[in-house]
Design an enzyme around this catalytic site. Structure first.
Site, mmCIF file in Angstrom:
data_model
loop_
_atom_site.group_PDB
_atom_site.id
_atom_site.type_symbol
_atom_site.label_atom_id
_atom_site.label_comp_id
_atom_site.label_asym_id
_atom_site.label_seq_id
_atom_site.Cartn_x
_atom_site.Cartn_y
_atom_site.Cartn_z
ATOM 1 N N HIS A 77 0.801 -1.229 0.000
ATOM 2 C CA HIS A 77 0.000 0.000 0.000
ATOM 3 C C HIS A 77 0.833 1.278 0.000
ATOM 4 O O HIS A 77 0.279 2.376 -0.160
ATOM 5 C CB HIS A 77 -0.934 0.011 1.212
ATOM 6 C CG HIS A 77 -1.989 -1.055 1.139
ATOM 7 N ND1 HIS A 77 -1.805 -2.319 1.658
ATOM 8 C CD2 HIS A 77 -3.205 -1.066 0.560
ATOM 9 C CE1 HIS A 77 -2.871 -3.039 1.417
ATOM 10 N NE2 HIS A 77 -3.737 -2.313 0.751
ATOM 11 N N LYS B 126 -9.147 2.204 -8.707
ATOM 12 C CA LYS B 126 -10.248 3.151 -8.643
ATOM 13 C C LYS B 126 -9.764 4.566 -8.925
ATOM 14 O O LYS B 126 -10.411 5.324 -9.628
ATOM 15 C CB LYS B 126 -10.883 3.091 -7.259
ATOM 16 C CG LYS B 126 -12.334 2.677 -7.329
ATOM 17 C CD LYS B 126 -12.958 2.702 -5.985
ATOM 18 C CE LYS B 126 -13.541 4.061 -5.700
ATOM 19 N NZ LYS B 126 -13.924 4.274 -4.326
#
Ligand code: ME8
Length: 660
Positions: free
Chosen positions: A146, A303
């Protein structure tokens, strides 16, 4: 009867289903159908993974309770699968009461055996991954997945003695070369077991930090680690532990089964899960089948890039069977593959419209023309006819073998060998010349040979394209029948499967050619048109009116047309400049839906993005999403223009409220 059990990962409910989820689930459905075709009793299982920090955070962001939030997204997954032709036999949710009880039984079994202990542990915890990282695993102090800074947490927790099973698992993988496949993932798993001592697995989270999980049966202050809970689904979905000793249970019938996952979750499936099964004295799964990632034009789907592919929209646009075919044909199982509208269009046009579709279309129309759509007798086959039949049979056997080895792309390539050969055979045999010369018997033999070989291909395509396969078989005068081992053996062994005199369809057009998509030119990216002088009075007036902010009234529309608009109230959660277009701004807008929408709007000249965060807006919510300079825009923010200035339409109603 031989049984077969195939599972997909159970998907997190923090995002709506996308192309990657659809691929795994379509492959699982295809495998279930393939084993049904082999005459086995095949079962397919999927579901949703609903506990853990990640879900709690996503629910909070959507302003919902975890239960309401998971009900909503789990429902979206469950409803999607039948629309993609997927026939799952089971859909498990980790919030199901029977699953929770079964996970507690598994935890208790390991605890009683002494394989779970209590200890203090300190580590760098990444909430995105829901796991601790060691100092060594971090990249510049950040989580490697991440790229965020994990939180250092020191607390008392329960641990599973995974290290105790390290050597046993390593030996098992060495002794069973296809336990994890393809080979590259087996090597990766072996490397995890060989690079030093495997750490024990932290399998609890204190309730002081997380309550959304399954309570440990031996300590009510803790819940289970989400992966321990999730991996257990593969047996709890079969009713374990109830059926463990009962010969008639689903568990006894179908376990051990096969798993299908992508490379992102190799470690939990290749290391955690088999050691958990070993500790519980349960048989290990048969195979872990690992596939690569779908990229979109060679870029990771995400996204924030706005390039997430909606599988239902793609299936509706390209046709469901064609979409399934593309996914299985394009991805070399185990490697990454690239998705784009051009790639799918090119593949459909070449393989389905040109090769398969064209073959059916020309042969069926010739049979209509020369034999009034009745299947002609086989007659006396020539050497060329024999050669074609032998090629089909050899390719069909090859297809079955490759399919069983998870080499779908190669299997389909093998099946296309006789399809292409049949098109060539039509050209060489030239039925139209035979008809002209009055050689009816030979003409019948040629068409019958084609129809029989086409039938074999249509039959074998059923696992991948169930609807098209059934239609093609009916067009050949033999509707889809029951599958059995004997039926498949007959198909591969004998030449004639159709009945002389049976009706064939007069024409076939299942796979029409598609236009290659033109890249949608976003408004902001289009070259500005030269301003032409006003042509006439009317146009001049119009431009003047626009300048003054008073547009001429538009033509009247029906109320029904207005009612088609879905106008909704929303709040701008985030606003920023578009990375590559000066005129555009990118927004995240909360419309009261589980996920905020990304909207791209050409209003950068009028607003500073930071001034818009928190503003209420009115959004057209039912426009088809469209790419604007590489970012997908999922709606339109309404504005009013006057005197060269722009204002946002705003109301003070809750997010999601309809505007009418
Ligand atoms: O990991 N290409 O759930 P998840 C191909 N809940 N497949 C993809 C993909 C892509 N770009 N993106 C996702 C979890 N997938 C856990 C699993 S199982 C006991 C618990 C597919 O929602 C692929 O199957 O993140 C991948 O392994 C899975 O979705 C991850 O789904």
């Amino acid at each position: 009867m031989k049984t077969y059990y195939i599972t997909t990962p159970i998907y997190y409910v923090n995002a709506r289903p996308h192309l990657g989820h659809a691929y795994s689930t379509i492959v699982a459905d295809t495998l279930k159908r393939f084993h049904t075709m082999l005459g086995e009793d095949a079962r397919m299982q999927t579901g949703t993974d609903e506990h853990g920090d990640k879900i709690v955070k996503a629910a909070a962001a959507a302003g919902m309770t975890p239960q309401a939030f998971t009900d909503n997204i789990s429902g979206a997954f469950r409803e999607l699968w039948p629309q993609l032709g997927i026939e799952a036999d089971g859909f498990i949710r980790t919030t199901d009461p029977t699953h929770k009880k079964a996970v507690q039984a598994l935890l208790q079994r390991l605890y009683d055996k002494g394989d779970i202990y209590f200890s203090e542990y300190g580590g760098h915890y990444c909430y995105g991954c829901e796991r601790f990282y060691t100092e060594k695993e971090l990249v510049d102090g950040l989580c490697p997945q991440h790229l965020t800074r994990p939180e250092y947490i020191s607390e008392k927790n329960y641990f599973f003695k995974m290290s105790k099973y390290q050597d046993k698992l390593r030996q098992y993988i060495l002794d069973n070369p296809d336990f994890i496949r393809p080979e590259r993932y087996r090597s990766e798993a072996l490397a995890m077991l060989e690079g030093g001592v495997l750490e024990d697995l932290c399998i609890s989270r204190p309730k002081s930090r997380l309550t959304w999980g399954i309570e440990l049966p031996f300590d009510k202050d803790y819940v289970s680690y989400v992966w321990f809970d999730a991996l257990s689904n593969y047996i709890t979905a079969l009713g374990w532990p109830e059926g463990e000793g009962d010969a008639g249970s689903l568990y006894q019938k179908y376990w051990p089964g096969e798993h299908l996952v992508a490379k992102d979750i190799l470690k939990p499936h290749g290391i955690f899960w088999p050691t958990m099964l070993m500790a519980a004295d349960l048989p290990l799964y048969r195979h872990l089948n690992v596939h690569g990632y779908w990229l979109v034009r060679d870029t990771k789907m995400s996204k924030s890039l706005g390039n997430v592919v909606d599988p239902l929209r793609a299936a509706e646009h390209f046709g469901l069977d064609a979409f399934r075919y593309f996914l299985l044909r394009e991805m070399n199982f185990g490697s990454d593959a690239s998705y784009s509208a051009e790639a799918i269009t090119t593949r459909i046009n070449a393989d389905l419209a040109n090769d398969l579709g064209n073959l059916f279309s020309r042969v069926l129309s010739m049979n209509a023309k020369y034999f009034q759509s009745k299947i002609p007798p086989l007659g006396d086959p020539s050497e060329a006819d024999d050669a074609l039949c032998e090629l089909t049979d050899a390719s069909a056997a090859n297809y079955v073998q490759l399919f069983g080895d998870m080499r779908f792309s190669q299997a389909l390539d093998a099946l296309w060998t006789p399809i292409r050969a049949m098109n060539k055979y039509v050209d060489e045999q030239a039925p139209w010349t035979l008809a002209k010369a009055g050689q009816t018997e030979r003409l019948g033999c040629v068409l019958r040979t084609l129809l029989e070989n086409m039938y074999k291909v249509a039959y074998l395509l059923w696992p991948i394209m169930p609807t098209a396969s059934a239609t093609l078989q009916s067009q050949l005068g033999r509707p889809l029948g029951a599958f059995s081992e004997a039926a498949l053996n007959d198909l591969l062994k004998y030449r004639a499967h159709l009945r002389t005199g049976a009706d064939t369809a007069p024409a076939s057009n299942l796979f029409p050619r598609l236009e290659l998509p033109k890249e949608e030119a976003p408004e902001a990216a289009k070259p500005k048109k030269e301003k032409k002088p006003a042509q006439n009075k009317a146009e001049q007036t119009k431009s003047e009116q626009k300048k003054s902010g008073q547009e001429a009234p538009k033509a009247a529309i029906e109320l029904a047309d207005f009612q088609k608009l879905d106008l909704r109230v929303g709040t701008i959660l985030a606003a920023e400049k578009h990375p590559s277009a000066d005129r555009l701004l990118r927004f995240d807008v909360d419309l009261g839906e589980p996920q905020p929408r990304q909207i791209v709007s050409g209003i950068a000249a009028f607003f500073r993005p930071e001034d818009l965060v928190g503003r209420k807006v009115v959004v057209v919510a039912n426009l088809p999403p469209r790419p604007l300079r590489g970012l997908e825009s999922q709606g339109m923010i309404l504005t009013a223009e006057a005197d060269g200035k722009l204002d946002l339409l705003t109301v003070n109603a809750p997010n999601g409220a309809p505007v009418a």
